[in-house]
Design a protein around this motif. Structure first.
Motif, PDB file in Angstrom:
ATOM      1  N   ARG A  43     -12.104   4.519   8.088  1.00 16.70           N
ATOM      2  CA  ARG A  43     -11.942   6.008   8.381  1.00 16.70           C
ATOM      3  C   ARG A  43     -11.331   5.564  10.476  1.00 16.70           C
ATOM      4  O   ARG A  43     -11.850   4.463  10.488  1.00 16.70           O
ATOM      5  CB  ARG A  43     -13.672   5.899   8.809  1.00 16.70           C
ATOM      6  N   THR A  44     -10.603   6.431  10.876  1.00 20.62           N
ATOM      7  CA  THR A  44     -10.366   6.203  11.740  1.00 20.62           C
ATOM      8  C   THR A  44     -10.338   7.423  12.977  1.00 20.62           C
ATOM      9  O   THR A  44     -11.309   8.193  12.643  1.00 20.62           O
ATOM     10  CB  THR A  44      -8.230   5.835  11.836  1.00 20.62           C
ATOM     11  N   ASP A  45      -9.559   7.603  13.918  1.00 21.61           N
ATOM     12  CA  ASP A  45     -10.297   8.806  14.891  1.00 21.61           C
ATOM     13  C   ASP A  45      -8.761   9.118  15.693  1.00 21.61           C
ATOM     14  O   ASP A  45      -8.774   9.256  16.893  1.00 21.61           O
ATOM     15  CB  ASP A  45     -11.138   7.666  16.549  1.00 21.61           C
ATOM     16  N   VAL A  46      -7.500   9.103  14.993  1.00 21.45           N
ATOM     17  CA  VAL A  46      -6.693   9.404  15.720  1.00 21.45           C
ATOM     18  C   VAL A  46      -6.448  11.127  15.382  1.00 21.45           C
ATOM     19  O   VAL A  46      -4.806  11.407  15.726  1.00 21.45           O
ATOM     20  CB  VAL A  46      -5.451   8.866  15.198  1.00 21.45           C
ATOM     21  N   GLY A  47      -7.585  11.973  14.656  1.00 22.15           N
ATOM     22  CA  GLY A  47      -7.705  12.893  14.750  1.00 22.15           C
ATOM     23  C   GLY A  47      -6.260  13.451  13.061  1.00 22.15           C
ATOM     24  O   GLY A  47      -5.352  14.254  12.978  1.00 22.15           O
ATOM     25  N   GLN A  48      -5.671  12.462  12.221  1.00 20.79           N
ATOM     26  CA  GLN A  48      -4.643  12.459  10.949  1.00 20.79           C
ATOM     27  C   GLN A  48      -5.740  11.819   9.756  1.00 20.79           C
ATOM     28  O   GLN A  48      -6.356  10.678   9.696  1.00 20.79           O
ATOM     29  CB  GLN A  48      -4.084  12.157  11.797  1.00 20.79           C
ATOM     30  N   VAL A  49      -4.804  12.239   9.047  1.00 24.07           N
ATOM     31  CA  VAL A  49      -4.847  11.491   7.611  1.00 24.07           C
ATOM     32  C   VAL A  49      -3.526  10.945   6.657  1.00 24.07           C
ATOM     33  O   VAL A  49      -2.652  11.640   6.940  1.00 24.07           O
ATOM     34  CB  VAL A  49      -5.375  12.614   6.271  1.00 24.07           C
ATOM     35  N   THR A  50      -3.507   9.641   7.452  1.00 27.54           N
ATOM     36  CA  THR A  50      -2.307   8.989   6.539  1.00 27.54           C
ATOM     37  C   THR A  50      -2.400   7.842   5.159  1.00 27.54           C
ATOM     38  O   THR A  50      -3.530   7.890   4.599  1.00 27.54           O
ATOM     39  CB  THR A  50      -2.128   7.987   7.747  1.00 27.54           C
ATOM     40  N   LEU A  51      -1.674   8.485   4.336  1.00 24.62           N
ATOM     41  CA  LEU A  51      -1.425   7.936   3.492  1.00 24.62           C
ATOM     42  C   LEU A  51      -0.318   6.859   3.024  1.00 24.62           C
ATOM     43  O   LEU A  51       0.447   7.570   3.303  1.00 24.62           O
ATOM     44  CB  LEU A  51      -1.140   9.225   1.606  1.00 24.62           C
ATOM     45  N   ASP A  52      -0.204   5.972   2.313  1.00 24.29           N
ATOM     46  CA  ASP A  52       0.456   4.727   2.640  1.00 24.29           C
ATOM     47  C   ASP A  52       0.307   4.250   0.824  1.00 24.29           C
ATOM     48  O   ASP A  52      -0.325   3.262   0.334  1.00 24.29           O
ATOM     49  CB  ASP A  52      -0.067   3.388   3.160  1.00 24.29           C
ATOM     50  N   LEU A  53       2.047   4.638   0.333  1.00 23.23           N
ATOM     51  CA  LEU A  53       2.020   4.297  -1.199  1.00 23.23           C
ATOM     52  C   LEU A  53       2.970   2.994  -1.325  1.00 23.23           C
ATOM     53  O   LEU A  53       3.839   3.150  -0.891  1.00 23.23           O
ATOM     54  CB  LEU A  53       2.342   5.682  -2.095  1.00 23.23           C
ATOM     55  N   LYS A  54       2.188   2.273  -0.557  1.00 17.73           N
ATOM     56  CA  LYS A  54       3.421   0.745  -0.727  1.00 17.73           C
ATOM     57  C   LYS A  54       4.095   0.471  -1.668  1.00 17.73           C
ATOM     58  O   LYS A  54       5.079  -0.004  -1.630  1.00 17.73           O
ATOM     59  CB  LYS A  54       2.236  -0.496  -0.538  1.00 17.73           C
ATOM     60  N   ASP A  55       4.152   0.907  -2.945  1.00 13.54           N
ATOM     61  CA  ASP A  55       4.500   0.469  -4.106  1.00 13.54           C
ATOM     62  C   ASP A  55       5.633   0.838  -4.620  1.00 13.54           C
ATOM     63  O   ASP A  55       6.657   0.436  -4.610  1.00 13.54           O
ATOM     64  CB  ASP A  55       3.795   0.319  -4.728  1.00 13.54           C
ATOM     65  N   PHE A  56       5.882   2.594  -3.329  1.00 12.48           N
ATOM     66  CA  PHE A  56       6.981   3.287  -3.157  1.00 12.48           C
ATOM     67  C   PHE A  56       7.908   3.782  -2.574  1.00 12.48           C
ATOM     68  O   PHE A  56       8.816   3.832  -2.130  1.00 12.48           O
ATOM     69  CB  PHE A  56       6.434   4.794  -3.627  1.00 12.48           C
ATOM     70  N   GLY A  57       7.317   2.239  -0.853  1.00 14.56           N
ATOM     71  CA  GLY A  57       7.380   2.538   0.053  1.00 14.56           C
ATOM     72  C   GLY A  57       7.251   3.924   0.856  1.00 14.56           C
ATOM     73  O   GLY A  57       8.356   4.380   1.582  1.00 14.56           O
ATOM     74  N   THR A  58       6.622   4.837   0.130  1.00 15.48           N
ATOM     75  CA  THR A  58       6.594   6.276   1.400  1.00 15.48           C
ATOM     76  C   THR A  58       4.864   6.709   2.120  1.00 15.48           C
ATOM     77  O   THR A  58       3.938   5.758   1.489  1.00 15.48           O
ATOM     78  CB  THR A  58       6.568   6.918  -0.233  1.00 15.48           C
ATOM     79  N   GLN A  59       5.148   6.980   3.188  1.00 17.60           N
ATOM     80  CA  GLN A  59       4.124   7.186   3.669  1.00 17.60           C
ATOM     81  C   GLN A  59       4.036   9.152   4.135  1.00 17.60           C
ATOM     82  O   GLN A  59       4.945   9.457   4.170  1.00 17.60           O
ATOM     83  CB  GLN A  59       4.520   6.020   5.594  1.00 17.60           C
ATOM     84  N   LYS A  60       3.038   9.649   4.242  1.00 21.46           N
ATOM     85  CA  LYS A  60       2.856  10.883   4.671  1.00 21.46           C
ATOM     86  C   LYS A  60       1.704  11.132   5.642  1.00 21.46           C
ATOM     87  O   LYS A  60       0.386   9.471   5.322  1.00 21.46           O
ATOM     88  CB  LYS A  60       2.903  11.622   3.397  1.00 21.46           C
ATOM     89  N   CYS A  61       1.740  12.187   6.525  1.00 16.62           N
ATOM     90  CA  CYS A  61       1.116  12.008   7.551  1.00 16.62           C
ATOM     91  C   CYS A  61       0.255  13.658   7.844  1.00 16.62           C
ATOM     92  O   CYS A  61       1.507  14.150   7.290  1.00 16.62           O
ATOM     93  CB  CYS A  61       1.137  11.000   8.985  1.00 16.62           C
ATOM     94  N   TRP A  62      -0.971  13.533   7.916  1.00 18.41           N
ATOM     95  CA  TRP A  62      -0.735  15.186   7.584  1.00 18.41           C
ATOM     96  C   TRP A  62      -2.741  14.911   9.724  1.00 18.41           C
ATOM     97  O   TRP A  62      -2.755  13.912   9.079  1.00 18.41           O
ATOM     98  CB  TRP A  62      -2.083  16.075   6.559  1.00 18.41           C
ATOM     99  N   SER A  63      -1.988  16.361   9.852  1.00 19.12           N
ATOM    100  CA  SER A  63      -2.627  16.363  10.986  1.00 19.12           C
ATOM    101  C   SER A  63      -4.514  16.878  10.400  1.00 19.12           C
ATOM    102  O   SER A  63      -4.331  17.901   9.429  1.00 19.12           O
ATOM    103  CB  SER A  63      -2.506  17.461  12.517  1.00 19.12           C
TER     104      SER A  63
END
Length: 405
Positions: A43-63
């Protein structure tokens, strides 16, 4: 209210026997792996959801505002499938054309993440919490090892735990299975009770449906409950007692399409039913015999006479393992790389067979008590020289687990 941090893991899986024949109503056996996939939800306090798929080298972020305003769905009390319109919304959230039909593995993973998160973590007081999610696997993806099922199970268990919708309890033992490298750094604190496992498995099946369309359900069930199971005509039955078997898990590095391979077997069967039919019958009969041998190996004492008997039973397993590979080769689902691997391991007294759809993907080799660690190292060196990947694993361990750092 939500938890501050949740770390869950689920095992990979292998098909021991019965590949392809299971489509024709024959028995297949599947087992969990000691190699695991991990999902860390913070849980964070930055107002966003971040997904880090390390095995794919892929990151996605949504507010969080973006997720809250998409009109996707309200909090789901029970597992359900997304509607066609909701799937279009999920695609848009992923930044892709909503009418796109053929999706990459990464895109399917992202859509599954969004669906499970939005379904499980929404509530009236705090619809979309700010959080960071990280995924890391100890086994390769798209290699017939249940990676998508383990991923769906981890997301389901993770979000249900994060939302306090399940109540994990203290684990009493590890079932005699040594936890793999990477787990020692975590303190395994909790397992899930039967009702929680049922709920996790139901949500995970919905995730699998997003990825595979119409899965049998055995992959997510194995990854949820662990152990070893048989599957016949839609019925999934746990095996109450199985031995802890060492295997060498080998990656051919050859991509394959299970759908294409299944279609190829169907074409052969339709053209030569009196030839291919008996081969499929033989594979099914082999699975039944293999299951009996597993029971016998799991029983007995540890005296010298019992050890001799178990060595004899293990030798039978190896013979069936070898026959199964040749039967699969006869129905056209082996591959030059698989045949090559079988030849390499045979030089060191190891019996190997494909697992899953075949045509590439993964190969599993049984490691018997008479094979030394030096020989295992030599096998792995020989495999590496030919461009194949390999790692040791144990069959039949824990299902989904909750960890604390």
């Amino acid at each position: 209210m939500f938890e501050d941090c949740v770390v869950v893991s689920a095992p990979g899986k292998v098909i021991l026997t019965g590949e392809h024949a299971v489509v024709y109503g024959k028995t297949a056996l599947a087992a969990s792996l000691s190699l695991r996939l991990f999902v860390n939800i913070q849980r964070t306090d930055v107002g966003q959801v971040t997904l880090d798929l390390k095995d794919f080298g892929t990151q996605k972020c949504w507010s969080c505002d973006e997720l809250a305003s998409n009109g996707f769905l309200e909090h789901s009390k029970s597992p359900r499938r997304p509607s066609p319109d909701e799937i279009k919304t999920l695609k848009k959230l992923c930044g892709m054309n909503s009418d796109k039909e053929v999706l990459t593995v990464e895109e399917l993973a992202i859509i599954t993440f969004l669906f499970l998160m939005l379904s499980i973590c929404s509530d009236s007081s705090e619809r979309f919490p700010s959080l960071s999610v990280e995924m890391k696997s100890q086994f390769p993806f798209a290699a017939g090892l249940g990676s998508s099922a383990a991923y769906s199970v981890c997301l389901s268990a993770g979000f249900l735990t994060f939302a306090k919708a399940v109540t994990p309890t203290s684990c009493k033992s590890n079932g005699g299975i040594t936890l793999p490298v990477g787990v020692e750094a975590l303190t395994t604190t909790s397992c899930y009770n039967e009702s929680d496992l049922k709920l996790i498995n139901m949500w995970a099946l919905e995730g699998e449906r997003l990825i595979h369309g119409n899965p049998s359900g055995i992959d997510n069930t194995i990854c949820t409950y662990g152990g070893c199971m048989s599957y016949t005509k839609g019925d999934i039955m746990p095996l109450p007692r199985v031995p802890s078997l060492r295997i060498l898990l080998i990656d051919t590095k050859v991509p394959r399409s299970t759908k294409r391979l299944v279609a190829g077997v169907r074409e052969r069967y339709d053209k030569y039913p009196t030839i291919i039919g008996p081969v499929l019958d033989a594979i099914g009969n082999l699975s039944d015999k293999f299951r009996t041998l597993l029971y016998q190996l799991a029983d007995g004492e540890s005296d010298d006479e019992s050890r001799d008997l178990k060595l004899s039973l293990f030798s039978e397993l190896e013979t069936l393992w070898d026959i199964n590979q040749h039967l699969l080769q006869a129905i056209g689902v082996s591959h030059a790389s698989i045949n090559d691997i079988c030849s390499i391991t045979a030089k060191y007294g190891l019996y190997s067979k494909l697992t899953g759809g075949g045509g590439g993907g993964s190969v599993i080799a049984l490691i018997n008590q008479t094979v030394s660690d030096d020989d295992i190292s030599l096998v792995q060196s020989s495999l590496t020289e030919k461009g194949y990947g390999s790692q040791e694993a144990i069959l039949g361990g824990y299902g989904v687990l909750l960890h604390s750092v």
